[in-house]
Write a protein that holds these residues in place. Sequence first.
Motif, PDB file in Angstrom:
ATOM      1  N   ASP A 128       0.822  -1.194   0.000  1.00 22.73           N
ATOM      2  CA  ASP A 128       0.000   0.000   0.000  1.00 22.73           C
ATOM      3  C   ASP A 128       0.866   1.259   0.000  1.00 22.73           C
ATOM      4  OD1 ASP A 128      -2.715   0.639  -0.209  1.00 22.73           O
ATOM      5  OD2 ASP A 128      -2.725   1.422   1.821  1.00 22.73           O
ATOM      6  N   ALA A 129       2.005   1.214   0.693  1.00 23.11           N
ATOM      7  CA  ALA A 129       2.927   2.350   0.677  1.00 23.11           C
ATOM      8  C   ALA A 129       3.459   2.572  -0.742  1.00 23.11           C
ATOM      9  CB  ALA A 129       4.082   2.103   1.644  1.00 23.11           C
ATOM     10  N   LEU A 130       3.793   1.480  -1.429  1.00 20.58           N
ATOM     11  CA  LEU A 130       4.252   1.601  -2.816  1.00 20.58           C
ATOM     12  C   LEU A 130       3.119   2.123  -3.703  1.00 20.58           C
ATOM     13  CD1 LEU A 130       6.286  -1.727  -3.110  1.00 20.58           C
ATOM     14  CD2 LEU A 130       7.189   0.590  -2.867  1.00 20.58           C
ATOM     15  N   GLY A 131       1.891   1.709  -3.375  1.00 21.37           N
ATOM     16  CA  GLY A 131       0.747   2.238  -4.116  1.00 21.37           C
ATOM     17  C   GLY A 131       0.596   3.733  -3.938  1.00 21.37           C
ATOM     18  N   SER A 132       0.840   4.223  -2.719  1.00 28.56           N
ATOM     19  CA  SER A 132       0.767   5.665  -2.466  1.00 28.56           C
ATOM     20  C   SER A 132       1.842   6.413  -3.246  1.00 28.56           C
ATOM     21  CB  SER A 132       0.926   5.933  -0.959  1.00 28.56           C
ATOM     22  OG  SER A 132      -0.163   5.404  -0.239  1.00 28.56           O
ATOM     23  N   VAL A 133       3.025   5.798  -3.371  1.00 33.04           N
ATOM     24  CA  VAL A 133       4.088   6.393  -4.190  1.00 33.04           C
ATOM     25  C   VAL A 133       3.617   6.507  -5.638  1.00 33.04           C
ATOM     26  CG1 VAL A 133       6.407   6.052  -5.115  1.00 33.04           C
ATOM     27  CG2 VAL A 133       5.956   5.604  -2.697  1.00 33.04           C
ATOM     28  N   GLY A 134       2.922   5.444  -6.118  1.00 32.41           N
ATOM     29  CA  GLY A 134       2.389   5.481  -7.475  1.00 32.41           C
ATOM     30  C   GLY A 134       1.356   6.574  -7.658  1.00 32.41           C
ATOM     31  N   VAL A 135       0.510   6.789  -6.657  1.00 32.73           N
ATOM     32  CA  VAL A 135      -0.490   7.854  -6.715  1.00 32.73           C
ATOM     33  C   VAL A 135       0.198   9.217  -6.796  1.00 32.73           C
ATOM     34  CG1 VAL A 135      -2.303   9.035  -5.414  1.00 32.73           C
ATOM     35  CG2 VAL A 135      -2.270   6.533  -5.517  1.00 32.73           C
ATOM     36  N   ILE A 136       1.233   9.419  -5.983  1.00 36.15           N
ATOM     37  CA  ILE A 136       1.972  10.687  -5.981  1.00 36.15           C
ATOM     38  C   ILE A 136       2.635  10.926  -7.334  1.00 36.15           C
ATOM     39  CG2 ILE A 136       3.952  11.893  -4.968  1.00 36.15           C
ATOM     40  CD1 ILE A 136       3.246  10.457  -2.316  1.00 36.15           C
TER      41      ILE A 136
ATOM     42  N   GLY B 186      -2.262   2.794 -11.537  1.00 32.84           N
ATOM     43  CA  GLY B 186      -3.156   1.756 -11.047  1.00 32.84           C
ATOM     44  C   GLY B 186      -2.694   0.369 -11.456  1.00 32.84           C
ATOM     45  N   LEU B 187      -2.237   0.241 -12.715  1.00 30.94           N
ATOM     46  CA  LEU B 187      -1.744  -1.051 -13.203  1.00 30.94           C
ATOM     47  C   LEU B 187      -0.476  -1.470 -12.471  1.00 30.94           C
ATOM     48  CD1 LEU B 187      -2.332  -0.569 -17.032  1.00 30.94           C
ATOM     49  CD2 LEU B 187      -3.471  -2.233 -15.549  1.00 30.94           C
ATOM     50  N   LEU B 188       0.401  -0.515 -12.178  1.00 28.13           N
ATOM     51  CA  LEU B 188       1.625  -0.839 -11.445  1.00 28.13           C
ATOM     52  C   LEU B 188       1.301  -1.315 -10.029  1.00 28.13           C
ATOM     53  CD1 LEU B 188       4.005   2.054 -12.584  1.00 28.13           C
ATOM     54  CD2 LEU B 188       4.132  -0.376 -13.197  1.00 28.13           C
ATOM     55  N   ILE B 189       0.318  -0.679  -9.414  1.00 36.34           N
ATOM     56  CA  ILE B 189      -0.088  -1.112  -8.078  1.00 36.34           C
ATOM     57  C   ILE B 189      -0.624  -2.539  -8.134  1.00 36.34           C
ATOM     58  CG2 ILE B 189      -1.674  -0.683  -6.156  1.00 36.34           C
ATOM     59  CD1 ILE B 189      -1.602   2.296  -6.954  1.00 36.34           C
ATOM     60  N   GLY B 190      -1.423  -2.834  -9.159  1.00 34.46           N
ATOM     61  CA  GLY B 190      -1.930  -4.188  -9.328  1.00 34.46           C
ATOM     62  C   GLY B 190      -0.816  -5.198  -9.538  1.00 34.46           C
ATOM     63  N   ALA B 191       0.204  -4.810 -10.322  1.00 30.24           N
ATOM     64  CA  ALA B 191       1.343  -5.697 -10.561  1.00 30.24           C
ATOM     65  C   ALA B 191       2.127  -5.965  -9.281  1.00 30.24           C
ATOM     66  CB  ALA B 191       2.260  -5.078 -11.618  1.00 30.24           C
ATOM     67  N   LEU B 192       2.111  -5.004  -8.366  1.00 30.05           N
ATOM     68  CA  LEU B 192       2.786  -5.197  -7.079  1.00 30.05           C
ATOM     69  C   LEU B 192       1.970  -6.106  -6.156  1.00 30.05           C
ATOM     70  CD1 LEU B 192       3.971  -1.539  -6.359  1.00 30.05           C
ATOM     71  CD2 LEU B 192       5.442  -3.502  -6.869  1.00 30.05           C
ATOM     72  N   ILE B 193       0.665  -6.015  -6.264  1.00 31.99           N
ATOM     73  CA  ILE B 193      -0.206  -6.777  -5.374  1.00 31.99           C
ATOM     74  C   ILE B 193      -0.181  -8.275  -5.692  1.00 31.99           C
ATOM     75  CG2 ILE B 193      -2.636  -7.207  -4.787  1.00 31.99           C
ATOM     76  CD1 ILE B 193      -3.140  -4.227  -5.071  1.00 31.99           C
ATOM     77  N   LEU B 194      -0.313  -8.626  -6.972  1.00 30.15           N
ATOM     78  CA  LEU B 194      -0.554 -10.016  -7.346  1.00 30.15           C
ATOM     79  C   LEU B 194       0.548 -11.005  -6.934  1.00 30.15           C
ATOM     80  CD1 LEU B 194      -2.245  -9.550 -10.832  1.00 30.15           C
ATOM     81  CD2 LEU B 194      -3.274 -10.429  -8.744  1.00 30.15           C
ATOM     82  N   PRO B 195       1.838 -10.743  -7.211  1.00 26.77           N
ATOM     83  CA  PRO B 195       2.861 -11.743  -6.845  1.00 26.77           C
ATOM     84  C   PRO B 195       2.898 -12.021  -5.348  1.00 26.77           C
ATOM     85  CG  PRO B 195       3.757 -10.109  -8.356  1.00 26.77           C
ATOM     86  CD  PRO B 195       2.430  -9.590  -7.909  1.00 26.77           C
ATOM     87  N   ARG B 196       2.793 -10.978  -4.545  1.00 30.85           N
ATOM     88  CA  ARG B 196       2.850 -11.169  -3.103  1.00 30.85           C
ATOM     89  C   ARG B 196       1.611 -11.894  -2.589  1.00 30.85           C
ATOM     90  NH1 ARG B 196       5.768  -6.990  -4.611  1.00 30.85           N
ATOM     91  NH2 ARG B 196       7.670  -6.458  -3.495  1.00 30.85           N
ATOM     92  N   ALA B 197       0.466 -11.573  -3.186  1.00 32.16           N
ATOM     93  CA  ALA B 197      -0.763 -12.266  -2.800  1.00 32.16           C
ATOM     94  C   ALA B 197      -0.665 -13.758  -3.108  1.00 32.16           C
ATOM     95  CB  ALA B 197      -1.960 -11.661  -3.527  1.00 32.16           C
ATOM     96  N   LEU B 198      -0.143 -14.081  -4.285  1.00 31.95           N
ATOM     97  CA  LEU B 198      -0.004 -15.485  -4.675  1.00 31.95           C
ATOM     98  C   LEU B 198       0.999 -16.217  -3.782  1.00 31.95           C
ATOM     99  CD1 LEU B 198      -0.002 -15.096  -8.568  1.00 31.95           C
ATOM    100  CD2 LEU B 198      -1.780 -16.180  -7.160  1.00 31.95           C
ATOM    101  N   LYS B 199       2.053 -15.534  -3.393  1.00 28.22           N
ATOM    102  CA  LYS B 199       3.071 -16.171  -2.549  1.00 28.22           C
ATOM    103  C   LYS B 199       2.504 -16.520  -1.176  1.00 28.22           C
ATOM    104  CE  LYS B 199       7.788 -15.652  -0.851  1.00 28.22           C
ATOM    105  NZ  LYS B 199       9.007 -14.791  -0.791  1.00 28.22           N
ATOM    106  N   ILE B 200       1.843 -15.560  -0.539  1.00 24.68           N
ATOM    107  CA  ILE B 200       1.258 -15.816   0.772  1.00 24.68           C
ATOM    108  C   ILE B 200       0.139 -16.854   0.672  1.00 24.68           C
ATOM    109  CG2 ILE B 200      -0.011 -14.804   2.707  1.00 24.68           C
ATOM    110  CD1 ILE B 200       2.869 -14.015   2.664  1.00 24.68           C
ATOM    111  N   LEU B 201      -0.638 -16.773  -0.423  1.00 26.15           N
ATOM    112  CA  LEU B 201      -1.709 -17.745  -0.645  1.00 26.15           C
ATOM    113  C   LEU B 201      -1.132 -19.158  -0.737  1.00 26.15           C
ATOM    114  CD1 LEU B 201      -4.809 -17.882  -1.162  1.00 26.15           C
ATOM    115  CD2 LEU B 201      -4.281 -17.837  -3.605  1.00 26.15           C
ATOM    116  N   GLY B 202      -0.027 -19.308  -1.478  1.00 26.37           N
ATOM    117  CA  GLY B 202       0.605 -20.619  -1.628  1.00 26.37           C
ATOM    118  C   GLY B 202       1.159 -21.147  -0.315  1.00 26.37           C
ATOM    119  N   GLU B 203       1.799 -20.280   0.451  1.00 27.93           N
ATOM    120  CA  GLU B 203       2.371 -20.706   1.724  1.00 27.93           C
ATOM    121  C   GLU B 203       1.276 -21.101   2.713  1.00 27.93           C
ATOM    122  OE1 GLU B 203       5.018 -17.773   3.256  1.00 27.93           O
ATOM    123  OE2 GLU B 203       6.393 -17.900   1.557  1.00 27.93           O
TER     124      GLU B 203
END
Length: 308
Positions: A162-170, A189-206
Amino acid sequence: MSAGHSHGHAADATPDHRRRLAIAFGITATLFVAQAVGAVLTGSLALLVDTAHMLTDAGGLLLALVAANLTLRPPSNRRTWGFRRAEVLAALAQSALLLVVGLYVLVEGVQRLFTPPEVPSAELLVFGVVGLVGNIASLLVLSSGRDANLNLRAAFLEVLNDALGSVGVIAAAIIISTTGWQQADAVAGLLIGALILPRALKILGESAGVLLESTPRGLDLDQVREVLTEVEHVESVHDVHASLIASGLPVLSAHVVVEEGCFRDGHAPQILDQLQTCASARFAIAVEHTTFQLEPPSHAHHEEGRHA
């Protein structure tokens, strides 16, 4: 003959991270309200996505806080491990929410690249800065405990994203203000989505791996069989199972065939001690919760559905 080995898993064995989670939740919930207002006023996709992400952060932190309270409850006859697995369930829910948000961002962002709406850059910048400051505060609160368990790790990663998303907004606000290129909002918005998905998948897998009782990462069952077989008087090892109850709580069980005479000459207790020492000291992951069933060679024909 079987025996277990445990150093206890009472409530006081679990570090208490509730205070930092409560502070982070308070900050994030406040930021969500502020950014929701900003998203309505500006019509920005980047800010809308960041707000949606902030909502999942607030919900995830609330789940993490509830899970942290549950894991401190002592075990009982009905729940022999207490609620230690609650942190895994919370992490699974958080990652699933992030995955949904990430997919929505990608679809909406592509559409807005072709038909970008007018976004007021000044207001966008203000709300982006507010979000970044709040996220940094939450990160500072969570940083020291982020490696304690999956629950805290998922919460920390959500706030970091979310912090990286705020950087993208700025960044989008600055680009729109200086160049007038409205597509910058969709790109952010697309960059924020690209940041979200890999981490979500990693935690989901673990998280799914723990719930499926997969072998803990770093523990090689072939090596486990080999090391246990090296113990004097041990003839073979079978039905080896290893899993994680929760972060930092691996468990191991095995059937160990020992020489027939060990049950008459008093060697069996010594063998059990050596097996438990191997489990806690010989592997990359120290396994202190073990159950070993010692068997004579003649016991083999009594076992059905024998596993490796």
